[in-house]
Design a protein around this motif. Structure first.
Motif, short mmCIF file in Angstrom:
data_model
loop_
_atom_site.label_atom_id
_atom_site.label_comp_id
_atom_site.label_asym_id
_atom_site.label_seq_id
_atom_site.Cartn_x
_atom_site.Cartn_y
_atom_site.Cartn_z
N ILE A 46 10.97 -8.68 7.54
CA ILE A 46 10.09 -8.81 6.38
C ILE A 46 8.64 -8.53 6.78
O ILE A 46 7.90 -7.87 6.05
CB ILE A 46 10.21 -10.22 5.76
N LEU A 47 8.24 -9.00 7.94
CA LEU A 47 6.86 -8.84 8.40
C LEU A 47 6.55 -7.44 8.90
O LEU A 47 5.39 -7.03 8.92
CB LEU A 47 6.55 -9.86 9.50
N ARG A 48 7.57 -6.72 9.30
CA ARG A 48 7.39 -5.36 9.82
C ARG A 48 7.10 -4.42 8.65
O ARG A 48 7.80 -4.41 7.66
CB ARG A 48 8.64 -4.92 10.56
N GLN A 49 6.09 -3.61 8.78
CA GLN A 49 5.74 -2.67 7.73
C GLN A 49 5.18 -1.40 8.37
O GLN A 49 4.29 -1.47 9.21
CB GLN A 49 4.69 -3.30 6.80
N GLY A 50 5.73 -0.28 7.98
CA GLY A 50 5.24 1.00 8.48
C GLY A 50 3.91 1.37 7.85
O GLY A 50 3.49 0.80 6.85
N ARG A 51 3.27 2.33 8.41
CA ARG A 51 1.96 2.77 7.91
C ARG A 51 2.01 3.21 6.45
O ARG A 51 1.07 2.99 5.71
CB ARG A 51 1.44 3.93 8.74
N ASP A 52 3.08 3.87 6.07
CA ASP A 52 3.17 4.41 4.72
C ASP A 52 3.83 3.45 3.73
O ASP A 52 3.96 3.78 2.56
CB ASP A 52 3.93 5.74 4.73
N GLU A 53 4.26 2.30 4.19
CA GLU A 53 4.90 1.33 3.30
C GLU A 53 3.84 0.46 2.62
O GLU A 53 2.85 0.09 3.24
CB GLU A 53 5.85 0.42 4.08
N ARG A 54 4.10 0.14 1.39
CA ARG A 54 3.20 -0.74 0.63
C ARG A 54 4.02 -1.88 0.06
O ARG A 54 5.13 -1.68 -0.41
CB ARG A 54 2.50 0.01 -0.51
N SER A 55 3.47 -3.07 0.11
CA SER A 55 4.13 -4.23 -0.44
C SER A 55 3.07 -5.18 -0.97
O SER A 55 2.03 -5.38 -0.34
CB SER A 55 4.96 -4.93 0.64
N ASP A 56 3.34 -5.77 -2.14
CA ASP A 56 2.38 -6.72 -2.66
C ASP A 56 2.71 -8.12 -2.12
O ASP A 56 3.81 -8.40 -1.65
CB ASP A 56 2.38 -6.71 -4.20
N LEU A 57 1.75 -8.99 -2.18
CA LEU A 57 1.87 -10.33 -1.61
C LEU A 57 3.01 -11.12 -2.25
O LEU A 57 3.78 -11.78 -1.55
CB LEU A 57 0.54 -11.07 -1.76
N ALA A 58 3.12 -11.05 -3.56
CA ALA A 58 4.17 -11.80 -4.25
C ALA A 58 5.56 -11.36 -3.79
O ALA A 58 6.45 -12.20 -3.59
CB ALA A 58 4.03 -11.62 -5.76
N SER A 59 5.76 -10.09 -3.61
CA SER A 59 7.04 -9.57 -3.15
C SER A 59 7.35 -10.04 -1.73
O SER A 59 8.47 -10.44 -1.43
CB SER A 59 7.04 -8.04 -3.21
N ALA A 60 6.35 -10.02 -0.88
CA ALA A 60 6.54 -10.46 0.51
C ALA A 60 6.91 -11.94 0.56
O ALA A 60 7.83 -12.33 1.28
CB ALA A 60 5.27 -10.21 1.31
N PHE A 61 6.23 -12.77 -0.22
CA PHE A 61 6.55 -14.20 -0.23
C PHE A 61 7.92 -14.45 -0.86
O PHE A 61 8.65 -15.34 -0.43
CB PHE A 61 5.48 -15.01 -0.95
N SER A 62 8.29 -13.66 -1.81
CA SER A 62 9.61 -13.79 -2.43
C SER A 62 10.70 -13.48 -1.41
O SER A 62 11.71 -14.20 -1.32
CB SER A 62 9.71 -12.86 -3.64
N GLN A 63 10.51 -12.43 -0.63
CA GLN A 63 11.48 -12.07 0.40
C GLN A 63 11.55 -13.14 1.49
O GLN A 63 12.62 -13.50 1.96
CB GLN A 63 11.11 -10.72 1.03
N LEU A 64 10.39 -13.66 1.86
CA LEU A 64 10.33 -14.70 2.87
C LEU A 64 11.02 -15.97 2.39
O LEU A 64 11.80 -16.59 3.11
CB LEU A 64 8.89 -14.99 3.25
#
Length: 72
Positions: A46-64
């Motif tokens: 979940i914490l790993r993100q490539g240079r071209d990947e975009r994720s919003d904060l709400a989505s990241a917390f939801s996945q976590l």
């Protein structure tokens, strides 16, 4: 707090990783270590993100939350 649980899980995983690699840890010896061994790879993904990947904060917390929320 969710981020504190994730940090604790990753710290526990890091502390136990040498024992696991050496074969000195037996599953079931410590519930916290067992949980960290199970969930840390998911948290790291979940914490790993490539240079071209975009994720919003709400989505990241939801996945976590989906990865550790109910189990921690």
């Amino acid at each position: 707090m969710l981020s504190s649980k994730a940090r604790l899980m990753l710290d526990t995983y890091a502390d136990a990783s040498d024992l696991v690699r050496m074969g000195a840890y037996r599953s079931g010896s410590d519930a916290a270590v067992d949980q960290a061994l199970l969930l840390a790879p998911q948290i790291e993904e979940i914490l790993r993100q490539g240079r071209d990947e975009r994720s919003d904060l709400a989505s990241a917390f939801s996945q976590l939350n989906a990865a550790i929320g109910a189990s921690a």
